[in-house]
Motif scaffolding. Structure first.
Motif, PDB file in Angstrom:
ATOM      1  N   ARG A   1       0.560  -1.256   0.140  1.00  0.00           N
ATOM      2  CA  ARG A   1      -0.390   0.324   0.030  1.00  0.00           C
ATOM      3  C   ARG A   1       0.880   0.780  -0.517  1.00  0.00           C
ATOM      4  O   ARG A   1       0.390   2.179  -0.781  1.00  0.00           O
ATOM      5  CB  ARG A   1      -0.759  -0.133   0.760  1.00  0.00           C
ATOM      6  N   SER A   2       2.372   1.592   0.571  1.00  0.00           N
ATOM      7  CA  SER A   2       2.729   2.199   0.813  1.00  0.00           C
ATOM      8  C   SER A   2       3.240   2.368  -0.434  1.00  0.00           C
ATOM      9  O   SER A   2       4.070   3.829  -0.887  1.00  0.00           O
ATOM     10  CB  SER A   2       4.076   2.156   1.745  1.00  0.00           C
TER      11      SER A   2
ATOM     12  N   TRP B   1      -6.889   5.592  -1.229  1.00  0.00           N
ATOM     13  CA  TRP B   1      -5.937   3.984  -0.686  1.00  0.00           C
ATOM     14  C   TRP B   1      -5.275   4.435   0.336  1.00  0.00           C
ATOM     15  O   TRP B   1      -4.192   3.723   0.780  1.00  0.00           O
ATOM     16  CB  TRP B   1      -5.160   3.825  -1.851  1.00  0.00           C
ATOM     17  N   ALA B   2      -5.674   5.907   0.965  1.00  0.00           N
ATOM     18  CA  ALA B   2      -4.770   5.877   1.830  1.00  0.00           C
ATOM     19  C   ALA B   2      -5.148   5.843   3.455  1.00  0.00           C
ATOM     20  O   ALA B   2      -4.152   5.936   4.068  1.00  0.00           O
ATOM     21  CB  ALA B   2      -5.104   7.462   2.633  1.00  0.00           C
TER      22      ALA B   2
ATOM     23  N   HIS C   1      -5.630   8.551  -4.184  1.00  0.00           N
ATOM     24  CA  HIS C   1      -4.291   8.868  -3.494  1.00  0.00           C
ATOM     25  C   HIS C   1      -5.372   9.182  -1.776  1.00  0.00           C
ATOM     26  O   HIS C   1      -5.306   7.936  -1.191  1.00  0.00           O
ATOM     27  CB  HIS C   1      -2.992  10.103  -2.870  1.00  0.00           C
TER      28      HIS C   1
ATOM     29  N   LEU D   1       0.985   4.420  -2.702  1.00  0.00           N
ATOM     30  CA  LEU D   1       0.393   5.572  -2.639  1.00  0.00           C
ATOM     31  C   LEU D   1       2.446   6.410  -3.081  1.00  0.00           C
ATOM     32  O   LEU D   1       1.453   7.864  -3.579  1.00  0.00           O
ATOM     33  CB  LEU D   1       0.956   5.684  -0.797  1.00  0.00           C
TER      34      LEU D   1
END
Length: 116
Positions: free
Chosen positions: A12-13, A73-74, A70, A16
């Protein structure tokens, strides 16, 4: 379970980061295109200028889409699966590649007008 959570957080990081990179490239390219049009638009072929002018609102729309993506998905606690993250990452990789290609095209166009 801990390693799965770490893998999800790591991917996920990365997702992003890629979204932010694509958003940034799109934003900078859009402003470079605007500058190119302002600086050299009168020297361009009318059709070329018209096509480039039409590209500006599309780039703005893409930038807004990356911003929304963004934000979507944050949230690291939304319970999304690794598979969903990987799918989104693949889609963003394609979008980033297209944004990067557009940036290079705009830069080559700017360089060609400055060389004349």
């Amino acid at each position: 379970r801990s390693s799965t959570a770490q893998a999800i957080a790591s991917r996920r990081s990365l997702l992003l980061q890629k979204i932010l990179a694509a958003k940034s490239v799109t934003y900078v390219s859009m402003h470079n295109l605007i500058h190119l049009l302002n600086q050299y638009g009168e020297r361009m072929d009318a059709e070329q200028r018209r096509n480039l002018v039409q590209l500006v609102p599309r780039m703005s729309s893409y930038h807004d889409e990356f911003l929304a993506l963004h934000e979507a998905w944050a949230n690291f606690d939304d319970g999304e699966s690794l598979k969903a993250i990987e799918t989104a990452l693949a889609d963003v990789e394609v979008a980033f590649s297209e944004a990067d290609d557009t940036a290079r095209l705009i830069e080559r166009g700017r360089a060609s007008y400055e060389a004349v």
